[in-house]
Design a protein around this motif. Sequence first.
Motif, mmCIF file in Angstrom:
data_model
loop_
_atom_site.group_PDB
_atom_site.id
_atom_site.type_symbol
_atom_site.label_atom_id
_atom_site.label_comp_id
_atom_site.label_asym_id
_atom_site.label_seq_id
_atom_site.Cartn_x
_atom_site.Cartn_y
_atom_site.Cartn_z
ATOM 1 N N ASP A 80 -35.208 9.120 16.638
ATOM 2 C CA ASP A 80 -35.745 8.334 15.523
ATOM 3 C C ASP A 80 -37.243 8.075 15.690
ATOM 4 O OD1 ASP A 80 -33.317 8.278 14.254
ATOM 5 O OD2 ASP A 80 -32.770 6.273 14.955
ATOM 6 N N LEU A 81 -37.680 7.876 16.929
ATOM 7 C CA LEU A 81 -39.113 7.687 17.164
ATOM 8 C C LEU A 81 -39.894 8.940 16.783
ATOM 9 C CD1 LEU A 81 -39.226 5.747 20.553
ATOM 10 C CD2 LEU A 81 -40.081 4.960 18.339
ATOM 11 N N SER A 84 -40.144 9.141 13.114
ATOM 12 C CA SER A 84 -41.006 8.125 12.509
ATOM 13 C C SER A 84 -42.465 8.559 12.465
ATOM 14 C CB SER A 84 -40.874 6.798 13.242
ATOM 15 O OG SER A 84 -41.492 6.862 14.503
ATOM 16 N N ALA A 89 -42.156 5.755 7.361
ATOM 17 C CA ALA A 89 -41.639 4.623 8.131
ATOM 18 C C ALA A 89 -42.503 4.321 9.347
ATOM 19 C CB ALA A 89 -40.207 4.912 8.590
ATOM 20 N N SER A 90 -43.420 5.230 9.707
ATOM 21 C CA SER A 90 -44.210 5.035 10.923
ATOM 22 C C SER A 90 -45.012 3.733 10.895
ATOM 23 C CB SER A 90 -45.143 6.220 11.154
ATOM 24 O OG SER A 90 -46.068 6.325 10.098
ATOM 25 N N VAL A 93 -42.487 0.931 12.121
ATOM 26 C CA VAL A 93 -41.845 1.069 13.425
ATOM 27 C C VAL A 93 -42.479 0.188 14.501
ATOM 28 C CG1 VAL A 93 -41.337 2.695 15.294
ATOM 29 C CG2 VAL A 93 -40.878 3.328 12.918
ATOM 30 N N PHE A 96 -41.402 -3.409 14.019
ATOM 31 C CA PHE A 96 -39.963 -3.534 14.243
ATOM 32 C C PHE A 96 -39.646 -3.531 15.739
ATOM 33 C CE2 PHE A 96 -35.930 -1.404 15.132
ATOM 34 C CZ PHE A 96 -35.049 -2.299 14.560
ATOM 35 N N LEU A 97 -40.259 -2.608 16.488
ATOM 36 C CA LEU A 97 -40.011 -2.538 17.931
ATOM 37 C C LEU A 97 -40.492 -3.802 18.636
ATOM 38 C CD1 LEU A 97 -40.932 1.183 18.683
ATOM 39 C CD2 LEU A 97 -38.661 0.150 18.662
#
Length: 196
Positions: A80-81, A84, A89-90, A93, A96-97
């Motif tokens: 998923d990374l 991203s 969505a990057s 991210v 979110f992390l």
Amino acid sequence: MGETDKPLLIKRYASRRLYNTETSDYVTLEDIAQFIRDGREVQIVDLKSGDNLTRQYLLQIIAEHESRGENVLPINVLTDLVRSYTTQASSMVPEFLAQSFEMLREGQTTMMENMQRANPLAGMPGMEALRAQQEAFLKAMGGFKTFGSTMPGGEAEEAGDETATKPKPAESEDKNLDEIKQQLAELQQKLSKLSK
């Protein structure tokens, strides 16, 4: 501001060697990883250009740990990374992390506090050493900042730490200690009867 509050400045020379400006010696990636585990912020800069290389070296440390079988990041998270970086969505991210790790730290703090509150033996001799071992284990597993002592009468590791609990009133401590003493006396009497 104390010296340990400032980021530890590591300079990368043209030879790619890393130089610790505090101790005036060369360090390895493993040394840098240990500084971070010990709670230090680290900043790595290129001596010639002044470019900040911290992110690059932190990723390299993570990659080395993962390649040695110390797997923390599941394959689906890594996948998923990678995705991203090529999607819209990057931009979401990183935040979110950061929030996810903050929630993990808060959960870790709450778990430690609940374990200490629920344990009637928390005031017994030797329990402070056990608590320190638990914190060291959790720190080693997650590399997270340790918490201040939340044992009765303990002081928070950091002044003003909002997550540290306030010491219980002396009356409550005395009551808990009396209860423990009574339970130990009852156990001792039962053991005496069994041995006769």
